[in-house]
Design an enzyme around this catalytic site. Structure first.
Site, PDB file in Angstrom:
ATOM      1  N   ARG A 165      13.097-101.535  -0.117  1.00  0.00           N
ATOM      2  CA  ARG A 165      12.282-100.116  -0.033  1.00  0.00           C
ATOM      3  C   ARG A 165      10.784-100.485   0.378  1.00  0.00           C
ATOM      4  O   ARG A 165      11.023-101.008  -0.503  1.00  0.00           O
ATOM      5  CB  ARG A 165      12.848 -99.491  -1.390  1.00  0.00           C
ATOM      6  N   ASP A 213       8.943-103.377   7.470  1.00  0.00           N
ATOM      7  CA  ASP A 213       9.995-101.955   8.001  1.00  0.00           C
ATOM      8  C   ASP A 213      10.087-101.043   7.100  1.00  0.00           C
ATOM      9  O   ASP A 213      10.902 -99.820   8.087  1.00  0.00           O
ATOM     10  CB  ASP A 213      11.673-103.386   8.157  1.00  0.00           C
ATOM     11  N   GLU A 273       6.943 -92.244   3.559  1.00  0.00           N
ATOM     12  CA  GLU A 273       7.724 -92.585   5.245  1.00  0.00           C
ATOM     13  C   GLU A 273       8.066 -91.217   5.706  1.00  0.00           C
ATOM     14  O   GLU A 273       8.102 -90.338   5.304  1.00  0.00           O
ATOM     15  CB  GLU A 273       9.581 -93.258   5.210  1.00  0.00           C
ATOM     16  N   HIS A 278      11.399 -98.280   9.995  1.00  0.00           N
ATOM     17  CA  HIS A 278      13.083 -98.293   8.616  1.00  0.00           C
ATOM     18  C   HIS A 278      13.902 -98.424   9.848  1.00  0.00           C
ATOM     19  O   HIS A 278      14.783 -97.103  10.705  1.00  0.00           O
ATOM     20  CB  HIS A 278      12.950 -96.863   8.378  1.00  0.00           C
ATOM     21  N   GLY A 309      17.322-101.384  10.107  1.00  0.00           N
ATOM     22  CA  GLY A 309      19.279-100.912   9.752  1.00  0.00           C
ATOM     23  C   GLY A 309      20.089 -99.742  10.525  1.00  0.00           C
ATOM     24  O   GLY A 309      19.746-100.076  12.162  1.00  0.00           O
TER      25      GLY A 309
END
Length: 320
Positions: A236, A260, A265, A284, A287
């Site tokens: 996070r 990432d 964000e 991000h 994943g």
């Protein structure tokens, strides 16, 4: 009350048939929820889940909280903090996550970033764009390095296992000590973080967001790290104080970093992090559904839990 399953997972026709076979005689609604990029489209219409006792998929919390019949939510995400807030789900509703689905994808991404930083590839790419042919000096290796996984769950363990293959000693920090699982040479408690930061050559963060993890890497803890250590975050964005990290890198401390996830964000265009040459930023994307195998693992977790739910057995990945 009879069961009604609202299935919002991104399924193939064959997978839909598997879910129907797992719940014979139970009404199950499937929706075509794919946008042009192949990702699942968020749902915001509360009437879609009207009367549902089971929801498979990560719907907005305000939609779910308005569904008093809901008994169980299975998310397609590993992080579920939004659903743990008071009132996010009806009282008594169970919550299970897709923990275990994203580990290979995120760990691979972080490992690629680590090797790129160790070999100065971001800086060489900058030189390429500037048509500059110059040797930037020494590089790093994982052989003999100490890798600290702060958050030693699925992602942390898989990342550590990749580092082990190249000769690193791996240490995982968790809330409680347990025998070291595959990928970790040692497991310690999170309250030993300050003791391990000065020893680590690589620090990877794979933490959920909780009040205790927000800015767990503040200026004081960044100052505890070795001057030539590498910091990675795939959990996070709130785990790192962005201003503190920008200042740490600006003054030449740390070999490099890779994020990432950021706080906030998307990362604001005026953030100083954009212009740091030994920092890798990705939006991000470690994943998500970027690997087909991730989607398949999400589906497998949900299908197994549906079978368990209908059989009255304990659910996997239960968070509430």
């Amino acid at each position: 009350m009879s069961e009604l399953i609202f299935n919002a997972l991104p399924l193939t026709e064959a997978e839909q048939a598997q879910f129907k076979a797992a719940a014979p005689g139970v009404e199950q609604r499937f929706l075509p929820l794919m946008d042009n990029s192949g990702l699942t489209v968020p749902l915001s219409d509360p009437t879609l889940v009207e009367g549902a006792t089971v929801v498979l998929g990560s719907l907005p919390a305000d939609v779910l909280s308005a569904s008093p019949t809901l008994k169980w939510l299975q998310t397609w995400s590993a992080g579920v903090d939004v659903y743990l807030k008071p009132g996010a789900l009806p009282d008594g509703a169970m919550l299970t996550s897709a923990v275990g689905a994203y580990g290979p994808s995120v760990a691979d991404h972080l490992f690629a970033c680590l090797l790129a930083l160790m070999k100065r590839l971001p800086q060489y790419r900058d030189q390429q764009r500037g048509h500059c042919w110059s040797d930037l000096g020494t590089v790093k290796t994982l052989a003999g390095a100490t890798v600290l996984a702060v958050g030693a769950g699925d992602i942390g363990q898989r990342f550590a296992a990749l580092c082990q293959t190249m000769g690193a000693h791996t240490v995982g920090l968790k809330r409680t000590v347990c025998p070291p699982p595959a990928g970790l040479d040692e497991v310690r408690t999170l309250d030993e973080l300050d003791q391990w930061l000065p020893k680590a050559d690589v620090v990877v963060l794979a933490l959920p967001q909780t009040p205790a993890t927000i800015h767990i890497m503040d200026q004081r803890r960044l100052d505890l790290m070795k001057d030539d250590a590498i910091l990675l975050n795939g959990g996070r964005g709130s785990a790192i104080d962005p201003q503190a990290l920008a200042e740490t890198l600006r003054v030449g401390r740390l070999w490099g970093a890779a994020l990432d996830v950021t706080e906030p964000e998307p990362l604001p265009a005026d953030s100083p992090l954009w212009d740091i040459d030994n920092l890798i930023l990705t939006p991000h994307v470690a994943g998500g559904l970027h690997l087909e195998g991730t989607r398949e693992r999400i589906v497998a977790i949900a299908l197994e839990n549906l079978k368990r739910y209908l059989a009255g057995e304990p659910l996997k990945n239960r968070m509430k």
